[in-house]
Design a protein around this motif. Structure first.
Motif, PDB file in Angstrom:
ATOM      1  N   ALA A 254      28.945 -59.117 -25.706  1.00 32.84           N
ATOM      2  CA  ALA A 254      28.945 -57.820 -26.572  1.00 32.84           C
ATOM      3  C   ALA A 254      28.659 -58.440 -27.981  1.00 32.84           C
ATOM      4  CB  ALA A 254      30.579 -57.800 -26.874  1.00 32.84           C
ATOM      5  N   ILE A 255      27.746 -57.476 -28.638  1.00 32.60           N
ATOM      6  CA  ILE A 255      27.329 -57.815 -29.854  1.00 32.60           C
ATOM      7  C   ILE A 255      28.288 -56.955 -31.104  1.00 32.60           C
ATOM      8  CG2 ILE A 255      25.291 -57.627 -31.296  1.00 32.60           C
ATOM      9  CD1 ILE A 255      23.418 -57.781 -29.162  1.00 32.60           C
ATOM     10  N   GLN A 256      28.496 -57.436 -31.778  1.00 31.41           N
ATOM     11  CA  GLN A 256      29.517 -56.871 -32.814  1.00 31.41           C
ATOM     12  C   GLN A 256      28.635 -56.429 -34.099  1.00 31.41           C
ATOM     13  OE1 GLN A 256      32.570 -59.567 -34.234  1.00 31.41           O
ATOM     14  NE2 GLN A 256      33.311 -59.616 -32.222  1.00 31.41           N
ATOM     15  N   GLY A 257      28.463 -55.307 -34.346  1.00 25.76           N
ATOM     16  CA  GLY A 257      27.741 -54.601 -35.486  1.00 25.76           C
ATOM     17  C   GLY A 257      26.661 -53.703 -34.799  1.00 25.76           C
ATOM     18  N   VAL A 258      26.229 -52.648 -35.101  1.00 26.28           N
ATOM     19  CA  VAL A 258      25.407 -51.528 -34.699  1.00 26.28           C
ATOM     20  C   VAL A 258      23.926 -52.375 -34.911  1.00 26.28           C
ATOM     21  CG1 VAL A 258      26.815 -49.687 -34.843  1.00 26.28           C
ATOM     22  CG2 VAL A 258      25.316 -50.399 -36.778  1.00 26.28           C
TER      23      VAL A 258
END
Length: 463
Positions: free
Chosen positions: A135-139
């Protein structure tokens, strides 16, 4: 200001005195925290080995920051080794070291130590490492994006990308102006570089920067501009293309850049500095290589993006005492190494592109690995315990015949040199291999003068 007639060697030395020195105490602290993390986390240990073997880089040079639990015993040592409170991010307890190049340190809520690696794009790193389901945090294209890629034995490994921000964590509901980012990125990538009058080229670039700053802010505009500058340089430098491809095998990008070097004519130097200051750069130390060398330089640093500039220009001893970054330099007949390069290829800010990009490496490993793919390295011009530097062999660029004809007509080059430039071209750009130790943040003035001399187009032509 010291009068021109009074400028002595002693005064020049005082004006160009450097304040940077090796910092072994904080370096030992950083090495200790990192080594303990490597010993406990197998992903980090494997990544360090692959960085060395596949890219010639050191894990140490990719560390953005450490996040430690509030009760971590290592925090008690920070003040002792020269770390100071970092107030750049509100409501976060953090520390930075102002006397050297070291990762920042912050406190986080949790029990694990966290190691954050800087990369150009988190998604590229995840893909290159075949991690999947991370999961990547931040768009997309947020000011800060990050992802946890490993957690083992109380050590977490994160990767982080920055776009003109010093924040430690992404703003999860950040409204990212994607259309404006795309527009200004494209404008910088495609900016016109060929002009009859170089001043017009600086004026156009300034207009593009102003427009980007209005919509994106100064720091984001700076980040976009230098991404475009590195791309332009890379398209004209084979060593850069190969090294970039090597670093992309691990999804790292150019996040290990150390400094970007521009060569400037005397006529355009103040315009170059003015443009950089518009983007938020601040002047650091100045250089003067000596009366016989005939060139000087201004170092500039952008605190938020981490971009450092080395701006070269032909300079006389008397001019070192003036504010040569802001006071126009008068024209002169004699061309030094820097001025001749600009006359042959154009301004580094415009059609020529940067003279070199320098990144941080394991010096010996990179030299050997590039040699294996037929990218040769010149002899080191700095070989100190805390700083090692060398250029790859220069790219030979063709020279526009009109430039050669004008220089010959003005008697600034000889007929033999003109023929050599027309037949064989002239040295253009380099990749610089650099290794810093003990957090040393400065440059080697004597060594730089030697390599500037070694890359003078007239010297190559005579050989």
């Amino acid at each position: 200001m010291v009068a021109a007639s009074q400028t002595t060697d002693e005064q020049i030395s005082a004006l160009t005195a450097h304040t940077w020195s090796p910092q072994p105490a904080p370096a030992k602290w950083v090495h200790g925290v990192l080594e303990e993390a490597v010993q406990k986390n197998s992903f980090l240990a494997s990544l360090r080995r692959r960085m060395f073997e596949q890219t010639g880089t050191r894990l140490l040079d990719w560390i953005d920051h450490f996040a430690l639990p509030v009760d971590d015993s290592a925090l008690a040592e920070l003040n002792q080794v020269g770390y100071e409170p970092d107030t750049s991010v509100p409501k976060v307890r953090a520390w930075t070291h102002s006397l050297g190049l070291f990762p920042r340190v912050r406190i986080h809520v949790g029990k694990s130590r966290q190691v954050f690696l800087k990369v150009e794009a988190v998604a590229d790193f995840i893909a290159a490492q075949n991690l999947g389901n991370v999961a990547i945090q931040g768009v997309d294209l947020a000011s800060v994006r990050r992802a946890r890629v490993a957690h083992e034995n109380g050590v977490e490994v994160w990767v982080l990308e920055r776009h003109g921000s010093l924040a430690f964590e992404p703003v999860l509901d950040e409204a990212v102006p994607l259309a404006a980012i795309a527009k200004h990125s494209e404008a910088f990538q495609q900016r016109r570089r060929e002009f009859d009058d170089a001043a017009d080229g600086f004026a156009l670039a300034s207009q593009l920067a102003d427009a980007a700053i209005v919509e994106l802010g100064r720091d984001r505009a700076c980040e976009l501009f230098f991404a475009a500058e590195r791309d332009y340089w890379q398209r004209r430098n084979r060593a850069g293309q190969i090294q970039r491809a090597r670093q992309e095998t691990l999804g790292l990008g150019w996040a290990n850049h150390d400094h970007h070097t521009y060569r400037s004519s005397r006529a355009q130097f103040c315009r170059l500095i003015a443009f950089l200051e518009k983007l938020g750069f601040q002047l650091r130390e100045r250089f003067y290589a000596g009366r016989e060398a005939g060139w000087g330089a201004q170092v500039l640093e952008h605190r938020v993006t981490g971009v450092t500039i080395f701006a070269d220009v032909d300079l006389s001893p008397e001019e070192v005492s003036q504010d040569f970054s802001h006071e126009p330099l008068p024209p002169r007949e004699e061309l030094g190494t820097v001025g001749l390069w600009c006359e042959l290829h154009g301004e580094a800010f415009l059609q020529a592109g940067m003279h070199h990009l320098e990144c941080q490496f394991d010096f010996n490993a990179t030299v050997d690995q590039l040699d294996a793919v037929e990218i040769l390295t010149m002899p080191p011009f700095t070989d100190l315990p805390y700083l090692r530097q060398a250029f790859t062999r220069g790219e030979i660029w063709p020279v526009n015949p009109k430039r050669v004809e004008r220089l010959l007509a003005e008697k600034r080059i000889t007929s033999d040199q003109a023929q050599q430039f027309l037949s064989n071209g002239a040295i253009g750009s380099h990749l610089e291999i650099l290794q810093r130790d003990d957090g040393y943040k400065g440059f080697n003035q004597r060594g730089i003068n030697e390599i500037i001399s070694a890359t003078d187009p007239r010297r190559a032509a005579s050989m």
